[in-house]
Design a protein around this motif. Structure first.
Motif, short mmCIF file in Angstrom:
data_model
loop_
_atom_site.label_atom_id
_atom_site.label_comp_id
_atom_site.label_asym_id
_atom_site.label_seq_id
_atom_site.Cartn_x
_atom_site.Cartn_y
_atom_site.Cartn_z
N ASP A 177 45.83 -1.11 -10.92
CA ASP A 177 47.02 -1.44 -11.69
C ASP A 177 48.27 -0.77 -11.17
O ASP A 177 49.34 -0.93 -11.73
N THR A 178 48.17 -0.01 -10.07
CA THR A 178 49.37 0.68 -9.58
C THR A 178 49.61 0.49 -8.09
O THR A 178 50.53 1.08 -7.55
N GLY A 179 48.79 -0.26 -7.43
CA GLY A 179 48.94 -0.40 -5.98
C GLY A 179 47.84 0.38 -5.28
O GLY A 179 47.20 1.25 -5.86
N VAL A 180 47.63 0.10 -4.02
CA VAL A 180 46.52 0.69 -3.28
C VAL A 180 47.03 1.29 -1.98
O VAL A 180 47.80 0.67 -1.25
N ASP A 186 38.87 7.51 0.94
CA ASP A 186 37.83 7.00 0.04
C ASP A 186 37.69 5.49 0.11
O ASP A 186 36.67 4.93 -0.27
N LEU A 187 38.74 4.79 0.57
CA LEU A 187 38.71 3.32 0.61
C LEU A 187 38.36 2.77 1.99
O LEU A 187 38.07 1.60 2.12
N ARG A 188 38.38 3.62 3.01
CA ARG A 188 38.08 3.17 4.36
C ARG A 188 36.68 2.55 4.43
O ARG A 188 35.70 3.17 4.07
N PRO A 192 37.03 -5.08 1.02
CA PRO A 192 37.07 -6.27 1.87
C PRO A 192 38.53 -6.62 2.15
O PRO A 192 39.44 -6.29 1.39
N THR A 193 38.75 -7.27 3.28
CA THR A 193 40.10 -7.72 3.60
C THR A 193 40.44 -8.88 2.70
O THR A 193 39.69 -9.84 2.57
N MET A 194 41.56 -8.77 2.04
CA MET A 194 42.00 -9.81 1.10
C MET A 194 43.16 -10.58 1.72
O MET A 194 44.07 -9.99 2.27
#
Length: 196
Positions: A177-180, A186-188, A192-194
């Motif tokens: 809800d705030t951006g990524v 932690d997200l590496r 998935p590529t969106m």
């Protein structure tokens, strides 16, 4: 009693998700509370030949001082320990106690709030789902949630039909809800590529 940080409150509430506070009706299990004690990190060992007050083994564990405080508070307030765990980042030892003699939770918490050994004390909250197994396929109103009829999104999205096929086991969901920050460690490799 030290004032708790927001993080401490959040972690203690999260920790209670496996345990439930008992309802206050006759024959129900005793009410439960969560009490936290200071759990200082590993100190230097004492002189040779002494046992000292220190952590055993490797990793973050419950210190002897925190254990002593928990046991003495349990004895002083007639509480029974149900389970406990350390929280390293907060230097705390958390204990779930039962109030077995029927005293009101609010009264016990008021007493603990004045005890200098206690860092934090709060009721262990109880949470229940309002659905029952198999309700989606058998009932005309597929859930026993008294507010189901007010949730028009459930019907319009066909949730009851979806629950006939799956209840979401093994599905991972993330709500952003705030951006990524796509470069966050932690997200590496976890996202998935969106397409944009």
């Amino acid at each position: 009693m030290r004032p708790p940080s927001r993080t401490a409150l959040w972690l203690l509430m999260a920790a209670g998700l496996v345990l439930a506070a008992a309802p206050a009706d006759a024959g129900a299990p005793a009410a439960r509370i969560v009490v936290a004690f200071a759990n200082e990190p590993l100190a230097a060992p004492g002189p040779a030949g002494t046992t000292g007050s220190r952590y055993g083994g490797t990793g973050y564990r419950v210190g002897q001082s925190a254990q002593r405080q928990a046991h003495s508070v349990a004895a002083a307030y007639a509480l029974r320990e149900v389970t406990s765990w350390p929280i390293q980042v907060l230097s705390m030892h958390c204990v779930v106690f039962e109030i077995a003699d029927g005293r009101a939770v609010a009264d016990v918490l008021a007493q603990l709030a004045k005890d200098p050994r206690v860092a934090l004390a709060q009721p262990l909250q109880e949470f229940h789902t309002l659905t029952t197994a198999g309700a989606a396929a058998t009932a005309p109103t597929p859930y026993n949630d008294p507010l189901y009829d007010l949730q028009t999104n459930m019907r319009s999205l066909g949730i009851a039909r979806a629950h006939e096929r799956t209840q979401g086991a093994g599905v991972r969901i993330a709500l952003i809800d705030t951006g990524v920050d796509l470069d966050h460690p932690d997200l590496r490799g976890a996202m998935p590529t969106m397409p944009m």
